[in-house]
Design a protein around this motif. Structure first.
Motif, PDB file in Angstrom:
ATOM      1  N   UNK A 194      72.267  24.743  -7.008  1.00  0.00           N
ATOM      2  CA  UNK A 194      71.190  24.467  -6.508  1.00  0.00           C
ATOM      3  C   UNK A 194      71.244  23.149  -5.651  1.00  0.00           C
ATOM      4  N   UNK A 195      70.830  23.715  -4.205  1.00  0.00           N
ATOM      5  CA  UNK A 195      70.672  22.535  -3.237  1.00  0.00           C
ATOM      6  C   UNK A 195      69.848  21.331  -3.344  1.00  0.00           C
ATOM      7  N   UNK A 206      75.875  23.952   4.084  1.00  0.00           N
ATOM      8  CA  UNK A 206      74.597  23.315   4.258  1.00  0.00           C
ATOM      9  C   UNK A 206      74.547  21.688   3.824  1.00  0.00           C
ATOM     10  N   UNK A 207      75.003  21.538   2.697  1.00  0.00           N
ATOM     11  CA  UNK A 207      75.155  20.128   2.023  1.00  0.00           C
ATOM     12  C   UNK A 207      75.724  19.239   3.221  1.00  0.00           C
ATOM     13  N   UNK A 208      76.863  19.532   3.500  1.00  0.00           N
ATOM     14  CA  UNK A 208      77.549  18.449   4.698  1.00  0.00           C
ATOM     15  C   UNK A 208      76.440  18.352   5.885  1.00  0.00           C
ATOM     16  N   UNK A 209      76.087  19.364   6.447  1.00  0.00           N
ATOM     17  CA  UNK A 209      75.116  19.226   7.550  1.00  0.00           C
ATOM     18  C   UNK A 209      74.107  18.357   7.179  1.00  0.00           C
ATOM     19  N   UNK A 258      74.768  14.730   7.394  1.00  0.00           N
ATOM     20  CA  UNK A 258      74.841  14.134   8.475  1.00  0.00           C
ATOM     21  C   UNK A 258      73.343  14.130   8.950  1.00  0.00           C
ATOM     22  N   UNK A 259      72.683  14.638   8.769  1.00  0.00           N
ATOM     23  CA  UNK A 259      71.229  14.880   9.512  1.00  0.00           C
ATOM     24  C   UNK A 259      70.536  13.709   8.878  1.00  0.00           C
ATOM     25  N   UNK A 260      70.333  13.434   7.572  1.00  0.00           N
ATOM     26  CA  UNK A 260      69.398  12.339   6.905  1.00  0.00           C
ATOM     27  C   UNK A 260      70.062  11.062   7.197  1.00  0.00           C
ATOM     28  N   UNK A 261      71.431  11.082   7.261  1.00  0.00           N
ATOM     29  CA  UNK A 261      71.932   9.720   7.681  1.00  0.00           C
ATOM     30  C   UNK A 261      71.502   9.132   8.861  1.00  0.00           C
ATOM     31  N   UNK A 262      71.471  10.017   9.865  1.00  0.00           N
ATOM     32  CA  UNK A 262      71.416   9.765  11.431  1.00  0.00           C
ATOM     33  C   UNK A 262      69.857   9.489  11.303  1.00  0.00           C
ATOM     34  N   UNK A 312      59.866  18.659   5.867  1.00  0.00           N
ATOM     35  CA  UNK A 312      59.837  19.544   4.683  1.00  0.00           C
ATOM     36  C   UNK A 312      61.251  20.257   4.765  1.00  0.00           C
ATOM     37  N   UNK A 313      61.942  20.320   3.542  1.00  0.00           N
ATOM     38  CA  UNK A 313      63.104  20.850   3.594  1.00  0.00           C
ATOM     39  C   UNK A 313      63.086  22.178   2.631  1.00  0.00           C
ATOM     40  N   UNK A 314      63.448  23.357   3.148  1.00  0.00           N
ATOM     41  CA  UNK A 314      63.458  24.595   2.380  1.00  0.00           C
ATOM     42  C   UNK A 314      64.759  24.849   1.842  1.00  0.00           C
ATOM     43  N   UNK A 315      65.142  24.967   0.686  1.00  0.00           N
ATOM     44  CA  UNK A 315      66.523  25.415   0.198  1.00  0.00           C
ATOM     45  C   UNK A 315      66.492  26.727  -0.599  1.00  0.00           C
ATOM     46  N   UNK A 316      67.210  27.659   0.119  1.00  0.00           N
ATOM     47  CA  UNK A 316      67.310  29.016  -0.807  1.00  0.00           C
ATOM     48  C   UNK A 316      68.255  29.983   0.089  1.00  0.00           C
TER      49      UNK A 316
END
Length: 205
Positions: A20-21, A139-142, A145-149, A62-66
Motif C-alpha cells: 500500500x502506497x 511511483x514511489x521513486x517518482x 522527487x516530486x514532493x522534494x521539489x 490530492x494524491x490518489x494511490x491505487x
C-alpha cells in the motif's frame, strides 16, 4: 505548500503483500516537512467521502494511490471500477478542486481523464501521473522527487516541468502532466511524446 491529502484505494492483495502506497507517501511528505492527511478508502462510498473531505479542506494537492487503466480507477473491493466521468463528478461540489492532482495509478494521466475534466466546472490546474502501467516502486521513486521539489518551489507549470524532466530522467519517460490552459480551455500535455519543447493538446470529444 498546504496539506497534501492522500487517498489510498489499493486492494486486499496489495495490503496482504504490504504494497500500500499511502503510508509510504505520508512518511515521505513528513520527511520534507509537508503535512499529510491519509485516508484509506476500502470501497467506492469511502472513496467519494475522502474526495469530499479533501475538497472541503481546500488542499493544494490530492494524491490518489491505487490501480487503474485508460478508462478509470479500479475498485479496491474488486467490483466494478470508477470511470473517469464518475470520478470527475466527485469534484463538482461547492469547494474548489485541488491545484494539483497526483494520479498514482496505471494510466493516471490519461487523455481520457483530461477530457473528462475539460467538460467540468471544477478541475485541477495540473494532473500528474503515468501514461502506461508502472510498477509500485516506480511511483514511489517518482513522488519522492516530486514532493522534494515542490516543497521548495511555487506550484506552477515551470516548476512542474522541472520535476517532470527529473522524473523522466531518473524513473521512466512515461510520466507526464496535463496543465489547464485558460485561453484554449483545455489541457495541454508535457512532455510532448515526439518533441519535448512543444505541448500536445487534449481535444474535447
Amino acid at each position: 505548500m498546504n496539506t497534501v491529502h492522500i487517498i489510498d484505494c489499493h486492494n486486499a492483495n496489495d495490503y496482504f503483500a504490504d504494497r500500500q502506497e499511502g503510508p509510504i507517501v505520508q512518511h515521505l511528505l513528513k520527511a520534507v516537512n509537508i503535512r499529510a492527511e491519509l485516508h484509506m478508502a476500502l470501497n467506492r462510498t469511502k472513496f467519494g467521502e475522502a474526495v469530499v473531505r479533501a475538497m472541503e479542506a481546500e488542499c493544494d494537492v490530492l494524491h490518489i494511490a491505487g490501480h487503474g487503466n485508460g478508462d478509470g480507477i479500479a475498485s479496491s473491493s474488486g467490483r466494478s471500477g470508477l470511470l473517469w466521468a464518475d470520478f470527475v463528478e466527485m469534484f463538482q461540489g461547492s469547494h474548489p478542486a485541488p491545484k494539483i492532482l497526483v494520479m498514482s495509478t496505471c494510466c493516471g494521466a490519461s487523455s481520457g481523464l483530461g477530457r473528462a475534466f475539460s467538460r467540468s466546472i471544477n478541475r485541477p490546474k495540473l494532473i500528474i501521473g503515468s501514461s502506461d502501467a508502472r510498477y509500485f516502486d516506480d511511483y514511489v521513486a517518482a513522488w519522492a522527487l516530486l514532493y522534494r521539489r515542490l516543497n521548495c518551489k511555487d506550484i506552477d507549470i515551470e516548476a512542474m516541468q522541472q520535476v517532470l524532466d527529473e522524473i523522466c530522467a531518473v524513473v521512466d519517460k512515461s510520466f507526464r502532466y496535463l496543465g489547464w490552459d485558460d485561453e484554449r480551455e483545455r489541457y495541454v500535455r508535457y512532455p510532448h511524446p515526439r518533441k519535448r519543447a512543444r505541448f500536445d493538446v487534449v481535444e474535447r470529444e
